[in-house]
Design a protein around this motif. Structure first.
Motif, PDB file in Angstrom:
ATOM      1  N   GLY A 189       3.560  24.330  -7.472  1.00 38.93           N
ATOM      2  CA  GLY A 189       4.096  23.852  -8.163  1.00 38.93           C
ATOM      3  C   GLY A 189       5.507  23.471  -7.830  1.00 38.93           C
ATOM      4  O   GLY A 189       6.108  21.911  -7.687  1.00 38.93           O
ATOM      5  N   LEU A 190       5.796  23.734  -6.903  1.00 32.32           N
ATOM      6  CA  LEU A 190       7.446  23.406  -6.410  1.00 32.32           C
ATOM      7  C   LEU A 190       7.635  21.833  -6.066  1.00 32.32           C
ATOM      8  O   LEU A 190       7.836  20.534  -6.730  1.00 32.32           O
ATOM      9  N   THR A 191       6.101  21.000  -5.001  1.00 35.32           N
ATOM     10  CA  THR A 191       6.083  20.076  -4.423  1.00 35.32           C
ATOM     11  C   THR A 191       5.380  19.226  -6.073  1.00 35.32           C
ATOM     12  O   THR A 191       5.708  17.863  -5.861  1.00 35.32           O
ATOM     13  N   PHE A 192       4.577  19.794  -6.394  1.00 35.02           N
ATOM     14  CA  PHE A 192       4.111  18.975  -7.844  1.00 35.02           C
ATOM     15  C   PHE A 192       5.645  18.811  -8.852  1.00 35.02           C
ATOM     16  O   PHE A 192       5.128  17.181  -9.039  1.00 35.02           O
ATOM     17  N   TYR A 193       5.546  19.091  -9.510  1.00 33.38           N
ATOM     18  CA  TYR A 193       7.020  18.762 -10.054  1.00 33.38           C
ATOM     19  C   TYR A 193       7.963  18.077  -9.399  1.00 33.38           C
ATOM     20  O   TYR A 193       8.830  17.077 -10.350  1.00 33.38           O
ATOM     21  N   GLY A 194       8.510  18.351  -8.284  1.00 33.24           N
ATOM     22  CA  GLY A 194       9.076  17.508  -7.198  1.00 33.24           C
ATOM     23  C   GLY A 194       8.773  16.299  -7.181  1.00 33.24           C
ATOM     24  O   GLY A 194       9.703  15.056  -6.774  1.00 33.24           O
ATOM     25  N   ILE A 195       7.407  15.589  -7.305  1.00 27.25           N
ATOM     26  CA  ILE A 195       6.900  14.065  -7.286  1.00 27.25           C
ATOM     27  C   ILE A 195       6.826  13.832  -8.926  1.00 27.25           C
ATOM     28  O   ILE A 195       5.809  12.722  -8.640  1.00 27.25           O
ATOM     29  N   ASN A 196       7.307  14.552  -9.773  1.00 27.49           N
ATOM     30  CA  ASN A 196       6.959  13.437 -11.078  1.00 27.49           C
ATOM     31  C   ASN A 196       5.217  13.995 -11.210  1.00 27.49           C
ATOM     32  O   ASN A 196       5.004  13.324 -12.879  1.00 27.49           O
TER      33      ASN A 196
ATOM     34  N   MET B  35       0.790  -1.503   0.040  1.00 33.42           N
ATOM     35  CA  MET B  35      -0.159  -0.227   0.267  1.00 33.42           C
ATOM     36  C   MET B  35       0.737   1.467  -0.037  1.00 33.42           C
ATOM     37  O   MET B  35       0.994   2.443  -0.812  1.00 33.42           O
ATOM     38  N   ILE B  36       1.967   1.577   0.676  1.00 32.26           N
ATOM     39  CA  ILE B  36       3.071   2.291   0.927  1.00 32.26           C
ATOM     40  C   ILE B  36       3.216   2.593  -0.061  1.00 32.26           C
ATOM     41  O   ILE B  36       3.729   4.269  -1.025  1.00 32.26           O
ATOM     42  N   ASP B  37       3.670   1.754  -1.152  1.00 27.58           N
ATOM     43  CA  ASP B  37       4.400   1.492  -2.453  1.00 27.58           C
ATOM     44  C   ASP B  37       3.160   2.335  -3.611  1.00 27.58           C
ATOM     45  O   ASP B  37       3.953   2.754  -4.639  1.00 27.58           O
ATOM     46  N   PHE B  38       2.157   2.199  -3.634  1.00 24.02           N
ATOM     47  CA  PHE B  38       1.152   2.382  -4.170  1.00 24.02           C
ATOM     48  C   PHE B  38       1.086   3.480  -4.259  1.00 24.02           C
ATOM     49  O   PHE B  38       0.698   4.708  -5.242  1.00 24.02           O
ATOM     50  N   ILE B  39       1.232   4.245  -3.427  1.00 28.02           N
ATOM     51  CA  ILE B  39       1.134   5.671  -2.507  1.00 28.02           C
ATOM     52  C   ILE B  39       2.196   6.441  -3.243  1.00 28.02           C
ATOM     53  O   ILE B  39       1.937   7.404  -4.094  1.00 28.02           O
ATOM     54  N   ALA B  40       3.108   5.863  -2.760  1.00 32.38           N
ATOM     55  CA  ALA B  40       4.567   6.718  -3.478  1.00 32.38           C
ATOM     56  C   ALA B  40       4.487   6.795  -4.984  1.00 32.38           C
ATOM     57  O   ALA B  40       5.037   7.595  -5.603  1.00 32.38           O
ATOM     58  N   HIS B  41       4.520   5.391  -5.339  1.00 30.90           N
ATOM     59  CA  HIS B  41       4.721   5.681  -6.781  1.00 30.90           C
ATOM     60  C   HIS B  41       3.502   6.214  -7.742  1.00 30.90           C
ATOM     61  O   HIS B  41       3.001   6.989  -9.286  1.00 30.90           O
ATOM     62  N   ASN B  42       1.802   6.888  -7.137  1.00 27.39           N
ATOM     63  CA  ASN B  42       0.737   7.635  -7.714  1.00 27.39           C
ATOM     64  C   ASN B  42       0.591   8.440  -6.655  1.00 27.39           C
ATOM     65  O   ASN B  42      -0.714   9.563  -6.233  1.00 27.39           O
ATOM     66  N   LEU B  43       1.827   9.384  -5.919  1.00 22.86           N
ATOM     67  CA  LEU B  43       1.353  10.852  -5.203  1.00 22.86           C
ATOM     68  C   LEU B  43       0.917  11.514  -5.568  1.00 22.86           C
ATOM     69  O   LEU B  43       0.099  12.790  -5.160  1.00 22.86           O
ATOM     70  N   ALA B  44       1.746  11.809  -6.890  1.00 22.97           N
ATOM     71  CA  ALA B  44       1.125  13.001  -8.077  1.00 22.97           C
ATOM     72  C   ALA B  44      -0.304  13.232  -8.704  1.00 22.97           C
ATOM     73  O   ALA B  44      -0.590  14.266  -8.176  1.00 22.97           O
ATOM     74  N   PRO B  45      -1.084  11.533  -9.029  1.00 24.49           N
ATOM     75  CA  PRO B  45      -2.185  12.304  -8.913  1.00 24.49           C
ATOM     76  C   PRO B  45      -3.134  12.163  -7.786  1.00 24.49           C
ATOM     77  O   PRO B  45      -4.017  12.893  -7.613  1.00 24.49           O
ATOM     78  N   ILE B  46      -2.769  11.335  -6.327  1.00 27.86           N
ATOM     79  CA  ILE B  46      -3.133  12.067  -5.800  1.00 27.86           C
ATOM     80  C   ILE B  46      -3.556  13.442  -4.933  1.00 27.86           C
ATOM     81  O   ILE B  46      -4.218  13.889  -4.715  1.00 27.86           O
ATOM     82  N   MET B  47      -2.025  14.273  -4.982  1.00 25.73           N
ATOM     83  CA  MET B  47      -1.919  15.631  -4.777  1.00 25.73           C
ATOM     84  C   MET B  47      -2.809  15.934  -5.206  1.00 25.73           C
ATOM     85  O   MET B  47      -3.740  17.493  -5.193  1.00 25.73           O
ATOM     86  N   PHE B  48      -2.729  15.962  -6.872  1.00 28.51           N
ATOM     87  CA  PHE B  48      -3.002  17.205  -7.363  1.00 28.51           C
ATOM     88  C   PHE B  48      -4.743  16.661  -7.579  1.00 28.51           C
ATOM     89  O   PHE B  48      -6.297  17.503  -7.631  1.00 28.51           O
ATOM     90  N   THR B  49      -5.341  14.991  -7.902  1.00 26.67           N
ATOM     91  CA  THR B  49      -7.109  15.249  -7.267  1.00 26.67           C
ATOM     92  C   THR B  49      -7.648  15.790  -6.020  1.00 26.67           C
ATOM     93  O   THR B  49      -9.090  16.125  -5.714  1.00 26.67           O
ATOM     94  N   SER B  50      -6.986  15.515  -4.709  1.00 26.52           N
ATOM     95  CA  SER B  50      -7.255  16.280  -3.497  1.00 26.52           C
ATOM     96  C   SER B  50      -7.375  17.172  -3.497  1.00 26.52           C
ATOM     97  O   SER B  50      -8.137  18.398  -3.338  1.00 26.52           O
TER      98      SER B  50
END
Length: 612
Positions: free
Chosen positions: A374-381, A1-16
């Protein structure tokens, strides 16, 4: 679960973050808080996912990023144009324009609707504020159009749609922000948006003309008793002909000594228009009756805002001023117009300064929040995720433009254009650029899209502005004394639907015919790389940079800095360094014959070396 969140942090951040914005939380604080919260999460997950490149010292870059916002000269145009629009609004320019142009077009069917569209375009080119345009025309034109039995939904739709022209008609605030976020010139954005804006205005007028043919009872002409300025169209055409004649006189005779073609055109145009304005003023002041009252009023009311439009847009298009300088001149011109009308007071200036300060602070706070996000969003690709999501769409650039149009249209129903420009545009622009889409073309399409979203029920901002000034219940017409029915919300929604269809057709036209926008490149001079020549000056004899040769003096007595020549032989037999002669730009010396190798005595390796 942690790996899934780490690899999909960008869409989670944008959506929330988008969900929080749609729920109505303050934009600037939502962006900043989301950026900081996900920054902390990203730092913790950076050891799990190599895609996350965040670390705590990166937070120290925020002061420089925020200072970059304050240092942005382009954004200075926003307070200038906002102040100009508010001063003109308080000087009741909209009221004068609607009354005069309504009288001018009154004798024809749909005349009041044409007047509203044209005044909306003029207000867009001077005030650039949708709320001010819609509310001013709603307060002034709506009672008059209802009084003379115009179709109620058509009245509401025409006023709302004409007010949104401030979104796309230069010098629109939307275009300034778009140019800044896309990294393009504001002047190029204005030139690119000019033809599409004129096309939209023409399409609105064509719709009214079609209504006059199909449903003439919906758009009656003004009755004769309502035409307070009388006739006099012939007089207006005569004055127009005189103005044109004076222009040609100035251009071909009086101002031929002006070397610059642009300044010559400006001087001749100013000469003709100023002469017409003086004739109208003299006719009113001294009751000369040499022109009709209608012509007099049209000239006196129309020339100041048209002159202000030229002062702003004309100087930008001609390259005389930057958009920021044009905004400053526009603000000064608005103060002068208000003063000449006797409508400039301390209260007017204070109100305009207060509103301008609030809007500027609002924009700056959103920009700061967007930088943190933007700084965070670009930092998580996140940019890579957006690019992969959109660049793989079927249809290439056209598929991308259609999908982005739908997404921005939906978001525009809930979010203000500032929020979309500062959040979405920086994410979409790199993908558009990679697909080979001209960013000015892209920005104009987004601007028209945002204009459309202002009209869309049930959340279109222009609909709320009109609803706030349109009477909801029965009201008494002060002129006729009759009781009139209030404007229903459903009637407003029905009225804007034809204009929404027109807007979508215009978006498709701009996508299909990018040349309407790309004409901004027509003034640029094409350079053929094959014609470029680079001449490097010489360093030695025969001219150059007056530097002595790097070897011996070469016979001219110049010092040689104690270095052997870089190639060839010289007069003192100094050894060369195995290089051809360095003589850029001067005459090339004849190559010297290779020197015979010196005879070296045989070395006895059994004896220690002799040190001399």
């Amino acid at each position: 679960m942690i790996d899934f969140i780490a690899h999909n942090l960008a869409p989670i951040m944008f959506t929330s973050v988008m969900l929080m914005l749609l729920l109505g939380y303050p934009v600037a604080f939502t962006l900043a808080a989301g950026g900081l919260i996900y920054f902390a999460i990203g730092v913790e997950f950076s050891s799990i996912s190599p895609e996350i490149r965040l670390f705590w010292p990166l937070l120290q870059s925020h002061p420089d990023r925020i200072y970059g916002i304050m240092y942005n000269d382009t954004l200075l145009a926003i307070p200038f144009f906002t102040f100009m629009g508010l001063i003109l609004e308080r000087s009741r320019m909209a009221e004068d324009l609607l009354d005069t142009i309504g009288q001018l077009f009154g004798p024809i069917r749909g005349g009041l609707a044409y007047a509203v569209i044209l005044v909306g375009a003029l207000l867009g080119a001077t005030t650039g504020v949708v709320a001010a345009s819609v509310m001013a025309m709603g307060l002034i034109s709506l009672p008059i159009m209802l009084r003379y039995n115009y179709n109620r939904p058509l009245v509401a739709g025409t006023i709302a749609a004409s007010g949104t022209l401030a979104q796309i008609v230069p010098p629109s605030l939307v275009l300034i922000v778009m140019a800044d976020q896309l990294g393009r010139s504001v002047g190029d954005m204005y030139v690119g948006a000019l033809y599409p804006a004129l096309l939209i205005i023409a399409a609105y007028c064509a719709y009214i003309f079609a209504v006059t043919l199909i449903k003439p009872q919906w758009v009656p002409a003004l009755p004769k008793e309502a035409r307070t300025l009388g006739g006099g169209i012939t007089s207006l055409f005569v004055m127009l002909a005189i103005t044109v004649a004076l222009y040609f006189l100035g251009h071909e005779v009086l101002f031929t000594g002006i070397a610059s073609a642009d300044w010559r055109l400006v001087a001749a145009l100013a000469f003709g228009v100023f002469a017409a304005y003086l004739i109208a003023l003299a006719n009113r002041t001294f009751s000369l009756n040499i022109i009709s009252r209608l012509t007099q009023q049209v000239i006196i009311v129309l020339i100041p805002p048209l002159a202000l439009i030229f002062l702003v847009l004309g100087t930008i298009f001609l390259g005389i001023a930057t958009p920021t300088e044009g905004g400053a001149m526009g603000a000064t011109g608005a103060l002068i117009i208000a003063a000449l009308k006797g409508r400039l007071s301390f209260g007017t200036v204070k109100h305009a300064l207060d509103a301008t300060t609030k809007l500027s602070a609002f924009v700056m706070m959103i920009l700061i929040g967007a930088r943190v996000f933007g700084l965070t969003f670009y930092g998580i690709n996140g940019n890579v995720w957006i690019e992969e999501l959109l660049s793989g769409l079927p249809g290439g650039e056209y598929g991308f433009l259609i999908v982005v149009t739908i997404i921005v249209f939906i978001l525009g129903c809930f979010l203000d254009f500032f929020e979309i420009a500062f959040i979405m545009v920086p994410l979409l622009a790199p993908v558009a650029d990679k697909l080979g889409i001209d960013l000015i073309w892209f920005g104009v399409i987004l601007g028209i899209n945002l204009q459309t979203s202002f009209l869309t029920p049930p959340f279109g901002f222009a609909l709320f502005y009109l609803r706030s000034v349109a009477p909801a219940g029965k009201w008494k017409d002060k002129t006729t004394g009759k009781m009139m029915d209030g404007m229903k919300t459903l009637e407003i929604y029905k009225g804007v639907l034809p204009y929404i269809i027109i807007q979508f057709i215009m978006i498709m036209v701009i996508i299909a015919f990018p040349g309407l926008v790309l004409r901004y490149k027509s003034g640029a001079q094409a350079i053929n790389p094959a014609d470029v020549q680079i001449n490097v000056p010489g360093f030695g004899q025969g001219g150059g940079m007056s530097l002595p040769p790097l070897g011996s003096g070469g016979g001219n007595g110049a010092p040689n800095f104690g270095l052997p020549p870089l190639g060839g032989a010289n007069g003192n037999g100094a050894p060369a360094m195995g290089l051809p002669p360095l003589n850029l730009g001067g005459p090339q010396p004849a190559p010297a014959a290779p020197a015979a190798p010196a005879a070296n005595p045989a070395m006895d390796l059994s004896q220690p070396p002799v040190i001399k």
